[in-house]
Design an enzyme around this catalytic site. Structure first.
Site, PDB file in Angstrom:
ATOM      1  CD  GLU A  80      17.655  -8.478  14.998  1.00 51.49           C
ATOM      2  OE1 GLU A  80      16.653  -7.818  14.652  1.00 51.49           O
ATOM      3  OE2 GLU A  80      17.589  -9.532  15.640  1.00 51.49           O
ATOM      4  CG  ASP A  81      22.867  -7.579  15.603  1.00 56.11           C
ATOM      5  OD1 ASP A  81      21.879  -8.156  16.113  1.00 56.11           O
ATOM      6  OD2 ASP A  81      23.499  -8.024  14.627  1.00 56.11           O
TER       7      ASP A  81
END
Ligand code: MN
Length: 739
Positions: A80-81
């Protein structure tokens, strides 16, 4: 309270249950990988982002999760990051770790959508994503728990959104999995952010009552200890406080007063075996008066989240009320961390994800329903429907009934045999006609109780009715009943609408001074099809009945069309008048050879009913708007008319310039070749036959046939009739008149 841990805390937690070096190597590798990827990232609180992942790993280790789950927990935000891919994780760790991180990422991405309208849809997707693997739920819960613990750093609006989602999605599932500690902490945090005023109020009430409560509990504890020691029973005893959120629910949802909430004073007794539990209960009940209806045996009948315990409420000598829970150490572990306690990581026992998933589904029937629900049917349907079924039918199920074969069916409170039938299978629901509960036939509205054995009787020729909507309790059953009835109504409605449409049309015809039958005939006429613009008259009635179209609209069109026809007639007449033609021509200007006595200019035509031919005695009939119609004088259609009859005559009775159609009927005694003989006679006279229709009269030797032929005049016709009459077995011949 500080929720910041360091990696050593995780390691020391792991030391409680992990000994293999390779497990530590894997977890350390994940830790370093995560540190590198999240390097330079910070949380809203200002601390390094990695703190979040260490905290998640710590919570997971607290639940004794396996090394794979801990790894996935450490890596859960890298896709996700940090622009890490599935393949990156797969090649550095394993497909399984990559799969878990990927699944958690999908749930995270769904949580980031913040639109009120899509909430139900979104929650559904989160549940569906989590249903795939129990480990995804556990990681997501650990993630959410840490995020909730550190929610103070978010904006107020975001705090409320996250807290709401937590209450709607995560606490119900934590509850159902028996992750009681996590559930309670999450609930309290949610209340803190959603209704701080009430949270602080209850906290204060608890605090002021604490000393008082503490004294009472301590006194009771002493008495019970003496009782158990005397009877040589093993035990550990502890006081127990209710959570702020559960008190809030009792006070503000159930409307109870703070002082009324009995179980504020509660004791928990942990003992060695199941038998000890019942023995302890026996001694307590023999000494103190239990409050009727408050005793619950969750050992014999565990809760859907596997919770087991004995609950009783007793009244002490001084009138104080205590709730007492009695259970074994194993039961207590499950009461606190449910599924996690049951499936906690055991070294040297290979982990098989699909085997575990299957085991969980066997142990937690509701989980099987949850997975099935997320897999099938409702996935394509309305999100609200899915959420209703999930929250009411599955999460709130606490009645367990059995099929005659012993399959457990979970139902919510108040469920009836109809719900039971639909839970087995939609088709069983649709065809149920009765239910036998514990051997006796019962009304469909009977409320089922835990332990009931329910046998559903079906008949495939029946179906649900409206009344069932009042009886069924589960959203699942209600949805299916409604859908069934809707389909039925569509079919029934169609017939009703057609009937209504027909009635409206009849009324419109009457109002417009039109004959209903003529209008139908007019509409059915091929050349008027475009006026109708429907496939059939029935479709037109349906459209009228459904009010897509007014009947007056159609009758107006018919009137207009008829007026146009009329204009054609009138124009032709005018034309004829102008041309000062003699009156013996028809509308198309053909000479009919008929003279209307005393009138010069009038349109005339031959009546189709009796088909006069030159030589026939004829009369004229003055029709409305269509000039004069020529009939045979004995035509039954005009025989009673007097006012409109005028005298007409043939210009030349023996005129043979035109062929005229006539119909004759022949009666004969039936025999082979009769028809052949008739046809031969005709062809010898060079008469062309338009059509022949023969009928043999049942149970007689007679037959009739109608002949349509063309002749020049009456004399010609008589020749033909004579020729036929001369054929053997012919009984009679007559001219036919149509009505
Ligand atoms: Mn996270």
């Amino acid at each position: 309270m500080s929720y910041t841990y360091n990696f050593d805390d995780v390691i020391s937690k792991l030391n409680e249950y992990v000994s293999k070096k390779e497990s530590y190597d894997l977890i350390v590798k994940a830790y370093n990988f995560m540190l590198e990827k999240h390097d330079g990232q910070y949380r809203k609180s200002g601390e390094p982002y990695s703190n979040h992942l260490i905290a998640v790993a710590y919570i997971l280790a607290g639940l004794h999760a396996g090394p794979t789950t801990i790894c996935a927990g450490l890596l859960h935000d890298t896709i996700e990051d940090c622009a890490v891919t599935f393949q990156d994780i797969e090649s550095n760790f394993s497909t399984e770790v990559a799969y878990l991180v990927d699944a958690v990422t999908k749930v995270t991405q769904l949580s980031n959508i913040n639109k009120e309208d899509y909430l139900a849809e979104n929650h559904r997707k989160i549940f569906i994503a989590m249903a795939k693997d129990i480990r995804v739920i556990i990681i997501k819960l650990a993630d959410r728990l840490h995020n909730m613990r550190t929610l103070e750093f978010q904006k107020v609006e975001k705090q409320k959104q996250i807290a709401k989602e937590t209450l709607e999605v995560y606490t119900p599932i934590a509850h159902r999995l028996g992750l009681n500690n996590i559930k309670t902490e999450l609930e309290n945090l949610c209340l803190f952010y959603l209704n701080r005023e009430k949270y602080l109020e209850i906290e204060k009430l608890l605090h002021t009552k604490e000393e008082e409560r503490h004294d009472a509990v301590a006194k009771m504890e002493e008495k019970l200890k003496k009782l158990l020691d005397k009877n040589k029973l093993p035990y550990k005893m502890s006081g127990r406080a209710k959570s702020i959120y559960s008190i809030y629910k009792k006070m503000y949802v159930k409307g109870r007063d703070f002082s009324e909430i009995y179980d504020l004073q509660a004791l928990r007794i942990i003992t060695n075996t199941k038998t000890h539990c019942y023995e302890i209960l026996g001694y307590i009940h023999a000494t103190y008066r239990p409050i009727p209806g408050r005793f619950k045996d969750y050992i014999a009948m565990p809760k859907p989240n596997m919770y087991q315990s004995l609950h009783t409420t007793i009244i002490a000598e001084d009138g104080e009320i205590f709730e007492i829970q009695i259970r074994t150490k194993e039961m207590d572990e499950i009461a606190e961390s449910g599924v996690a306690a049951h499936w906690k990581y055991k070294e040297n026992k290979g982990y098989d994800a699909s085997k575990e998933q299957k085991e969980i589904e066997e142990k937690l029937h509701w989980f099987r329903d949850f997975v099935a629900l997320s897999d099938e049917e409702l996935q394509d349907s309305d999100a609200k429907e899915y959420m209703n079924v999930l929250t009411h039918d599955i999460f709130e199920a606490n009645v367990y009934c059995l099929t005659p074969k012993g399959r457990v069916i979970d139902l919510p409170n108040g469920a009836t045999p109809i719900d039971f039938a639909y839970k087995i299978h939609t088709q069983v629901g649709h065809t149920m006609v009765g239910a036998i509960v514990n051997g006796a036939m019962v009304p469909l509205s009977t409320v089922l109780k835990t332990g009931d054995v329910v046998d559903i009787k079906t008949n495939k020729n029946t179906g649900p009715n409206e009344g069932w909507l009042q009886i069924a309790k589960t959203s699942y059953a209600l949805n299916h009943i409604r859908k069934y009835l809707m389909k039925q109504n569509v079919a029934k409605n169609r017939d009703d609408l057609i009937l209504n449409g027909k009635t409206y049309f009849e009324i419109a015809c009457r109002d417009d001074g039109l004959s209903y039958n003529e209008c139908i005939a007019f509409l059915e006429d091929e050349k008027n099809k475009k006026i109708l613009s429907f496939e059939s008259i029935e479709d037109m009635f349906l459209a009228i009945g459904a009010r897509h179209l007014t009947a007056g609209n159609i009758t107006n069109k018919i009137k207009q069309e008829k007026k146009k026809e009329q204009q054609v007639v009138e124009t032709t007449q005018e034309l004829l008048n102008k041309q000062k033609k003699y009156n013996k021509t028809d509308l198309n200007g053909n000479n009919l050879g008929v003279i209307v006595e005393g009138i010069d200019r009038i349109a005339i035509s031959m009546a189709q009913c009796c088909s006069p031919i030159p030589g026939d005695p004829i009369v004229g009939y003055i029709s409305k708007g269509l000039g004069v119609k020529i009939h045979r004088h004995d035509c039954p259609n005009i025989i009673n008319e007097h006012k409109r009859i005028i005298a007409v005559s043939w210009e030349n009775e023996k005129d043979d310039s035109v062929l005229h159609a006539v119909s004759i009927q022949v009666k004969a005694t039936d025999r082979p070749n009769l028809l052949m003989d008739v046809i031969n006679a005709m062809s010898q006279l060079k008469i062309s036959i338009q059509s022949i229709n023969g009928t043999v009269v049942d149970n007689t030797s007679f037959c009739y046939f109608d002949l349509n032929i063309k002749v020049k005049n009456l004399e010609h016709l008589k020749t033909v009739m004579n020729a036929i009459y001369n054929i053997p077995d012919i009984i009679s011949i007559s001219r036919l008149t149509k009505n």
